[in-house]
Design an enzyme around this catalytic site. Structure first.
Site, PDB file in Angstrom:
ATOM      1  N   ASP A  26      65.754 -20.233  13.560  1.00  0.00           N
ATOM      2  CA  ASP A  26      64.269 -19.725  13.187  1.00  0.00           C
ATOM      3  C   ASP A  26      65.044 -19.870  11.675  1.00  0.00           C
ATOM      4  O   ASP A  26      65.934 -20.119  11.160  1.00  0.00           O
ATOM      5  CB  ASP A  26      63.885 -18.180  13.207  1.00  0.00           C
ATOM      6  CG  ASP A  26      62.733 -17.716  12.150  1.00  0.00           C
ATOM      7  OD1 ASP A  26      61.787 -18.813  12.412  1.00  0.00           O
ATOM      8  OD2 ASP A  26      62.923 -16.921  11.342  1.00  0.00           O
ATOM      9  N   ASP A  28      63.243 -18.774   7.940  1.00  0.00           N
ATOM     10  CA  ASP A  28      62.957 -17.743   7.033  1.00  0.00           C
ATOM     11  C   ASP A  28      63.437 -16.752   7.461  1.00  0.00           C
ATOM     12  O   ASP A  28      63.019 -15.931   8.449  1.00  0.00           O
ATOM     13  CB  ASP A  28      61.527 -17.748   6.359  1.00  0.00           C
ATOM     14  CG  ASP A  28      61.499 -17.282   4.980  1.00  0.00           C
ATOM     15  OD1 ASP A  28      62.238 -16.771   4.632  1.00  0.00           O
ATOM     16  OD2 ASP A  28      60.342 -17.756   4.347  1.00  0.00           O
TER      17      ASP A  28
END
Length: 343
Positions: A26, A28
């Site tokens: 991922d 952020d």
């Protein structure tokens, strides 16, 4: 096929970057926050890559194109090509392409990432419900997306045009705080039409399938900071996961996690990819030991004894909480134990 319920974080005698061939990361809260690299991310990813691990960046944000995301990562000191970025726009474009003819018109409510992904699948993006679209696709379009775009989607969906959404994350982090995400925009159209979209993004299977198809991963490790997207997505894909504590998940949420939100491994940040993971072992009398800590589920609260690394204490507490909860959610108070760990 039923899966056993995870009752403790796993250990690994081998560095995770060696035990798995591909990290599905991922962005952020894991690699960057507010546009800047998170501490230790650049060095950790470089070391994992130099050791032979493939790095792929997986995001529910459908606004930016893979080229744009790759350029941002490269500017942060993480050399990345567009082929290393997988977005929910790509996942939803594939989902649509499997249900409509090549060259079909698709009404786009979102940004350039969606348009590029649709063209990649041989579909034609259009702007109006009056352009005879055969599908409607909705993805995050940024803070300046005009309200009228939701009306266009509603007109088409109300006529029976199939509706797709890149993802349904209700919020998205910004430099100024938490802002409404694509899920909030999807709710606008849902309220207006009473319809339900087909959704592609994390934690649902289309996103995991897109990632595996594009990376060719055979032993993937999902690395994320969110229990309800990253970790649940790994659960749905039946692959292992590493939760890092650099994003939105805190200790209390982790202890209360239901089975689909329980990661395989827990670590502070991306340095956790470069080493092994300590074992959590039975300590007798319902206790669990990790490092110098022993945790138990008491009558009303989680109890913690010992000393040592805070993360070892958290892992032991996870075992006590998850074992007590079984296939449910632990309701025991872990506040005092977490405060002792400084978490």
């Amino acid at each position: 096929m039923s899966r056993s319920v995870r009752t403790r974080p796993e250990g690994s005698g081998q560095a995770l970057s060696e035990a798995y061939d591909t990290a599905l990361l991922d962005l952020d809260g894991v690699v960057y926050a507010g546009g800047s690299a998170i501490a230790h991310a650049v060095e950790s990813l470089a070391a994992a890559r130099e050791g032979g691990m493939r790095l792929a960046y997986v995001t529910n944000n459908a606004l930016r194109t893979p080229d744009t995301v790759a350029g941002h990562l490269t500017e942060l000191g993480i050399p990345t090509g567009a082929q290393d970025v997988i977005t929910s726009a790509q996942a939803v474009a594939r989902l649509i392409s499997e249900q409509v003819p090549r060259g079909a018109r698709v009404l786009v409510i979102g940004g350039e990432g969606l348009r590029v992904a649709l063209r990649e699948r041989g579909l034609e993006p259009v702007e109006s419900a009056d352009d005879d679209p055969v599908a409607v696709v909705q993805g995050y379009g940024g803070p300046d997306l005009p309200w009228g775009r939701f009306a266009e989607a509603s007109y088409a969906v109300a006529r029976g045009v199939p509706w797709f959404a890149s993802n349904t994350d209700l919020t998205i982090p910004s430099g100024r705080g938490i802002a409404p995400g694509n899920g909030a925009a999807v709710e606008v159209v849902r309220i207006a039409t009473g319809a339900e979209p087909q959704v592609a993004g994390k934690p649902l299977p289309p996103m995991h399938r897109e990632t595996i198809l594009r990376t060719g991963a055979e032993r993937p490790l999902v690395v994320g900071d969110r229990l309800d997207t990253d970790i649940e997505g790994a659960f749905n894909g039946e692959v292992d996961s590493l939760l890092v504590l650099t994003g939105v998940t805190d200790g209390a949420q982790l202890l209360a996690a239901p089975p689909q939100h329980r990661p395989t491994y827990v670590d502070a940040d991306l340095r956790g990819m470069l080493g092994g993971q300590p074992d959590v072992v039975d300590a007798g009398e319902g206790g669990f030991r990790c490092g110098g800590w022993t945790a138990r589920a008491g009558a009303e609260r989680l109890e913690l004894d010992g000393e040592g690394e805070a993360l070892d204490g958290l892992r032991a507490l996870c075992a006590a909480a998850w074992s007590a909860a079984g296939d449910g959610t632990c309701g025991l108070d872990g506040g005092k134990a977490l405060a002792r760990l400084g978490l």
